[in-house]
Design an enzyme around this catalytic site. Sequence first.
Site, PDB file in Angstrom:
ATOM      1  N   HIS A  22     -13.708 -11.128   4.282  1.00 60.53           N
ATOM      2  CA  HIS A  22     -15.065 -10.826   3.862  1.00 60.53           C
ATOM      3  C   HIS A  22     -15.126  -9.526   3.064  1.00 60.53           C
ATOM      4  CE1 HIS A  22     -19.387 -11.090   4.107  1.00 60.53           C
ATOM      5  NE2 HIS A  22     -19.443  -9.833   4.475  1.00 60.53           N
ATOM      6  N   TYR A  57      13.695 -17.989 -22.683  1.00 59.28           N
ATOM      7  CA  TYR A  57      14.235 -19.327 -22.382  1.00 59.28           C
ATOM      8  C   TYR A  57      15.638 -19.514 -22.943  1.00 59.28           C
ATOM      9  CZ  TYR A  57      10.490 -21.526 -19.849  1.00 59.28           C
ATOM     10  OH  TYR A  57       9.619 -21.872 -18.856  1.00 59.28           O
ATOM     11  N   TYR A  82      -8.610 -32.630 -19.328  1.00 59.31           N
ATOM     12  CA  TYR A  82      -8.254 -31.227 -19.133  1.00 59.31           C
ATOM     13  C   TYR A  82      -8.361 -30.455 -20.456  1.00 59.31           C
ATOM     14  CZ  TYR A  82      -5.263 -31.827 -14.829  1.00 59.31           C
ATOM     15  OH  TYR A  82      -4.749 -32.059 -13.592  1.00 59.31           O
ATOM     16  N   ARG A 120     -16.688 -40.007 -24.356  1.00 55.86           N
ATOM     17  CA  ARG A 120     -17.154 -41.398 -24.405  1.00 55.86           C
ATOM     18  C   ARG A 120     -17.693 -41.913 -23.069  1.00 55.86           C
ATOM     19  NH1 ARG A 120     -11.373 -44.678 -24.956  1.00 55.86           N
ATOM     20  NH2 ARG A 120     -10.444 -43.911 -23.017  1.00 55.86           N
ATOM     21  N   CYS A 175       0.168 -24.582 -21.700  1.00 59.95           N
ATOM     22  CA  CYS A 175      -0.325 -23.726 -20.614  1.00 59.95           C
ATOM     23  C   CYS A 175      -0.386 -22.240 -20.966  1.00 59.95           C
ATOM     24  CB  CYS A 175       0.567 -23.843 -19.377  1.00 59.95           C
ATOM     25  SG  CYS A 175       1.314 -25.444 -19.140  1.00 59.95           S
ATOM     26  N   ALA A 199      18.285 -34.917 -31.116  1.00 55.81           N
ATOM     27  CA  ALA A 199      19.382 -35.730 -30.579  1.00 55.81           C
ATOM     28  C   ALA A 199      18.871 -37.122 -30.284  1.00 55.81           C
ATOM     29  CB  ALA A 199      19.916 -35.086 -29.304  1.00 55.81           C
ATOM     30  N   GLU A 247     -14.032 -17.294   1.537  1.00 56.62           N
ATOM     31  CA  GLU A 247     -14.282 -17.274   2.983  1.00 56.62           C
ATOM     32  C   GLU A 247     -15.136 -18.469   3.406  1.00 56.62           C
ATOM     33  OE1 GLU A 247     -16.987 -14.235   4.675  1.00 56.62           O
ATOM     34  OE2 GLU A 247     -17.323 -13.563   2.615  1.00 56.62           O
ATOM     35  N   THR A 254       6.228 -27.724 -24.557  1.00 54.99           N
ATOM     36  CA  THR A 254       4.772 -27.730 -24.660  1.00 54.99           C
ATOM     37  C   THR A 254       4.148 -26.589 -23.866  1.00 54.99           C
ATOM     38  OG1 THR A 254       4.733 -30.108 -24.974  1.00 54.99           O
ATOM     39  CG2 THR A 254       2.692 -29.095 -24.198  1.00 54.99           C
ATOM     40  N   CYS A 255       4.568 -26.412 -22.629  1.00 63.57           N
ATOM     41  CA  CYS A 255       3.906 -25.445 -21.747  1.00 63.57           C
ATOM     42  C   CYS A 255       3.947 -24.039 -22.334  1.00 63.57           C
ATOM     43  CB  CYS A 255       4.563 -25.473 -20.371  1.00 63.57           C
ATOM     44  SG  CYS A 255       3.866 -24.243 -19.276  1.00 63.57           S
ATOM     45  N   GLU A 281     -11.112 -27.635 -21.369  1.00 66.84           N
ATOM     46  CA  GLU A 281     -10.644 -26.243 -21.385  1.00 66.84           C
ATOM     47  C   GLU A 281     -10.922 -25.594 -22.743  1.00 66.84           C
ATOM     48  OE1 GLU A 281      -7.049 -26.403 -18.084  1.00 66.84           O
ATOM     49  OE2 GLU A 281      -6.497 -26.503 -20.170  1.00 66.84           O
ATOM     50  N   LYS A 323      -2.677 -21.325 -24.018  1.00 69.62           N
ATOM     51  CA  LYS A 323      -4.021 -21.749 -23.592  1.00 69.62           C
ATOM     52  C   LYS A 323      -4.616 -20.735 -22.623  1.00 69.62           C
ATOM     53  CE  LYS A 323      -4.586 -23.534 -19.968  1.00 69.62           C
ATOM     54  NZ  LYS A 323      -4.385 -24.891 -19.537  1.00 69.62           N
TER      55      LYS A 323
HETATM   56  P1  NDP Z   1      -6.402 -36.627 -20.413  1.00 63.84           P
HETATM   57  O1  NDP Z   1      -5.699 -37.910 -20.208  1.00 63.84           O
HETATM   58  O2  NDP Z   1      -6.662 -35.716 -19.274  1.00 63.84           O
HETATM   59  O3  NDP Z   1      -7.799 -36.899 -21.128  1.00 63.84           O
HETATM   60  C1  NDP Z   1      -7.915 -37.677 -22.261  1.00 63.84           C
HETATM   61  C2  NDP Z   1      -9.383 -37.780 -22.605  1.00 63.84           C
HETATM   62  O4  NDP Z   1      -9.539 -38.425 -23.849  1.00 63.84           O
HETATM   63  C3  NDP Z   1     -10.159 -38.589 -21.585  1.00 63.84           C
HETATM   64  O5  NDP Z   1     -11.420 -37.989 -21.430  1.00 63.84           O
HETATM   65  C4  NDP Z   1     -10.258 -39.952 -22.248  1.00 63.84           C
HETATM   66  O6  NDP Z   1     -11.407 -40.662 -21.890  1.00 63.84           O
HETATM   67  C5  NDP Z   1     -10.371 -39.558 -23.695  1.00 63.84           C
HETATM   68  N1  NDP Z   1      -9.904 -40.607 -24.609  1.00 63.84           N
HETATM   69  C6  NDP Z   1      -8.751 -41.314 -24.563  1.00 63.84           C
HETATM   70  N2  NDP Z   1      -8.687 -42.168 -25.591  1.00 63.84           N
HETATM   71  C7  NDP Z   1      -9.809 -42.000 -26.316  1.00 63.84           C
HETATM   72  C8  NDP Z   1     -10.322 -42.599 -27.484  1.00 63.84           C
HETATM   73  N3  NDP Z   1      -9.658 -43.555 -28.122  1.00 63.84           N
HETATM   74  N4  NDP Z   1     -11.539 -42.174 -27.939  1.00 63.84           N
HETATM   75  C9  NDP Z   1     -12.222 -41.213 -27.279  1.00 63.84           C
HETATM   76  N5  NDP Z   1     -11.786 -40.619 -26.167  1.00 63.84           N
HETATM   77  C10 NDP Z   1     -10.599 -41.007 -25.685  1.00 63.84           C
HETATM   78  O7  NDP Z   1      -5.566 -35.932 -21.568  1.00 63.84           O
HETATM   79  P2  NDP Z   1      -5.525 -34.469 -22.134  1.00 63.84           P
HETATM   80  O8  NDP Z   1      -5.106 -34.667 -23.545  1.00 63.84           O
HETATM   81  O9  NDP Z   1      -6.767 -33.713 -21.864  1.00 63.84           O
HETATM   82  O10 NDP Z   1      -4.360 -33.816 -21.281  1.00 63.84           O
HETATM   83  C11 NDP Z   1      -3.088 -34.458 -21.155  1.00 63.84           C
HETATM   84  C12 NDP Z   1      -2.426 -34.095 -19.872  1.00 63.84           C
HETATM   85  O11 NDP Z   1      -1.954 -32.762 -19.948  1.00 63.84           O
HETATM   86  C13 NDP Z   1      -3.352 -34.106 -18.651  1.00 63.84           C
HETATM   87  O12 NDP Z   1      -3.447 -35.368 -18.085  1.00 63.84           O
HETATM   88  C14 NDP Z   1      -2.687 -33.125 -17.749  1.00 63.84           C
HETATM   89  O13 NDP Z   1      -1.747 -33.805 -16.964  1.00 63.84           O
HETATM   90  C15 NDP Z   1      -1.990 -32.166 -18.678  1.00 63.84           C
HETATM   91  N6  NDP Z   1      -2.720 -30.878 -18.756  1.00 63.84           N
HETATM   92  C16 NDP Z   1      -2.882 -30.116 -17.642  1.00 63.84           C
HETATM   93  C17 NDP Z   1      -3.554 -28.924 -17.688  1.00 63.84           C
HETATM   94  C18 NDP Z   1      -3.724 -28.110 -16.464  1.00 63.84           C
HETATM   95  O14 NDP Z   1      -3.013 -28.329 -15.506  1.00 63.84           O
HETATM   96  N7  NDP Z   1      -4.673 -27.175 -16.431  1.00 63.84           N
HETATM   97  C19 NDP Z   1      -4.122 -28.429 -18.938  1.00 63.84           C
HETATM   98  C20 NDP Z   1      -3.924 -29.297 -20.045  1.00 63.84           C
HETATM   99  C21 NDP Z   1      -3.243 -30.473 -19.942  1.00 63.84           C
HETATM  100  P3  NDP Z   1     -11.488 -41.584 -20.564  1.00 63.84           P
HETATM  101  O15 NDP Z   1     -11.681 -40.638 -19.419  1.00 63.84           O
HETATM  102  O16 NDP Z   1     -12.674 -42.435 -20.829  1.00 63.84           O
HETATM  103  O17 NDP Z   1     -10.209 -42.343 -20.497  1.00 63.84           O
END
Ligand code: NDP
Length: 451
Positions: A434, A98, A177, A198, A47, A114, A439, A41-42, A181, A50
Amino acid sequence: MSFDYDLFVIGGGSGGVRAARVAAAGGARVALAEEDRYGGTCVIRGCVPKKLMVFASEYSGMIEDGRAYGWDLDNKGFDWDHFKTKLNAELDRLEGVYRGLLKGSGVESFDARARLADPHTVELADGSRKTAKHILIATGGRPFVPDFPGAELAITSNEMFHLDKLPESILIVGGGYIASEFAGIMNGLGVKTTQYYRGEQILRGFDNEARGLVAEEMIQSGIKLHLGTNVAQMRREGDKIHVTATNGDENLFDQVMFATGRNPNADDLGLEALGVERGRGGEIKVDAYSQTGVPSIYAIGDVTDRVNLTPVAIREGMAFVETVFNGNPTSPDHDLIPTAIFTQPEMGTVGMSEEEAAAQETIEVYTASFKPMQQSFAGRAQKVLMKLIVSQASRKVLGCHIVAPGAGEMIQLAGIAVKMGATKEDFDRTVAVHPTMSEELVTMKSPVRTV
Ligand code: NDP
């Protein structure tokens, strides 16, 4: 009993590749199977592409700033095809790196899906079987789209890198996230961007003041952010998607991207038959050493849904090798992990939010919020925030939150101090660099509040 390998790794992403390489470098006989592209994925759909898209999207603002600084710059628009061709070439190169790393360290790789046949046997898609003393599952996760009428019209972050053309308008659903982003990326590339979340405020779980500022600046920069709003249904209308929101709003968009969380890739691996336990979200349950209830089977990374970040999966992989192959039981450290969210503005964070810390003890909150020199000179209004959460009793910095250009770079360094247990006084006796934005982290004299 003799096995074909000492270790068989399922999944060629960041965690799996690192574990395989390090185990092989120590002399173990290692094989790895990957059904898709190496890098996971990354590298392939997270990452790396993105961040390249974040860079691409930031040039629109930079061109304007450049003009304000006296440069004669003409912006004739963004060429998606040009960018996509370069991006694909870069991803091909990285995938090659990789593959080369695995080969170079003597890991035998199989381009195949697998599954587990028994606690020491892996079956590949062609039916061939390989035995191993230890099996490591590092199969990652995949985007999750909730079920509702028209859900099949949604795309996810996986598809965002392969769009034939940039849409004129996009709806992004979610407040985490990925959603936040991509809202910044699309907006910066000139796409009319709407985001539905939501809940009450995006980036749930992060410091309230910091995420509030990110949201405010995202709105200022042109993103139409609708809080307390979700998609009720969607249908195709010509070449657009007609979206009905939970608040009754109806709109047409060229694309709708869902970033509503990710599910662990643990289905159809044969886990149930072997009694490998899974949690409510489908994640593989492991102990502090990444071992499942079946002693020869371990799991690391997003498939275990602990902290879903690449550097964490890599650490889990290295701790696994240390434990299993070097006779040194090591549990990955999930405490005080610095992280960056590449929203625009960017956010960097380590440790506790004000809300979390205040629920535990009396804290002092130090903040500095200002317009940074570079953007302010150009007439851009974006504000930055530097924030420290300090324990009144121990004086330790419990949390550091930065919203600013380059916050990701800053938090990596502040993270070392926080991880070492630095006190507010340690920050204060460090001389300021500075003129910089960071800072402010060492020049905040009095708390704005004690809670
Ligand atoms: P997150 O878990 O961060 O966010 C999911 C979002 O979707 C939340 O806002 C959640 O709302 C909402 N959601 C979940 N279910 C529903 C639904 N049924 N209807 C409407 N909204 C919903 O997941 P992401 O997909 O954004 O990212 C996955 C993971 O990937 C992250 O947790 C992170 O660990 C990693 N990541 C890290 C990055 C970085 O380091 N910069 C960049 C991208 C990903 P609610 O808050 O209400 O639950």
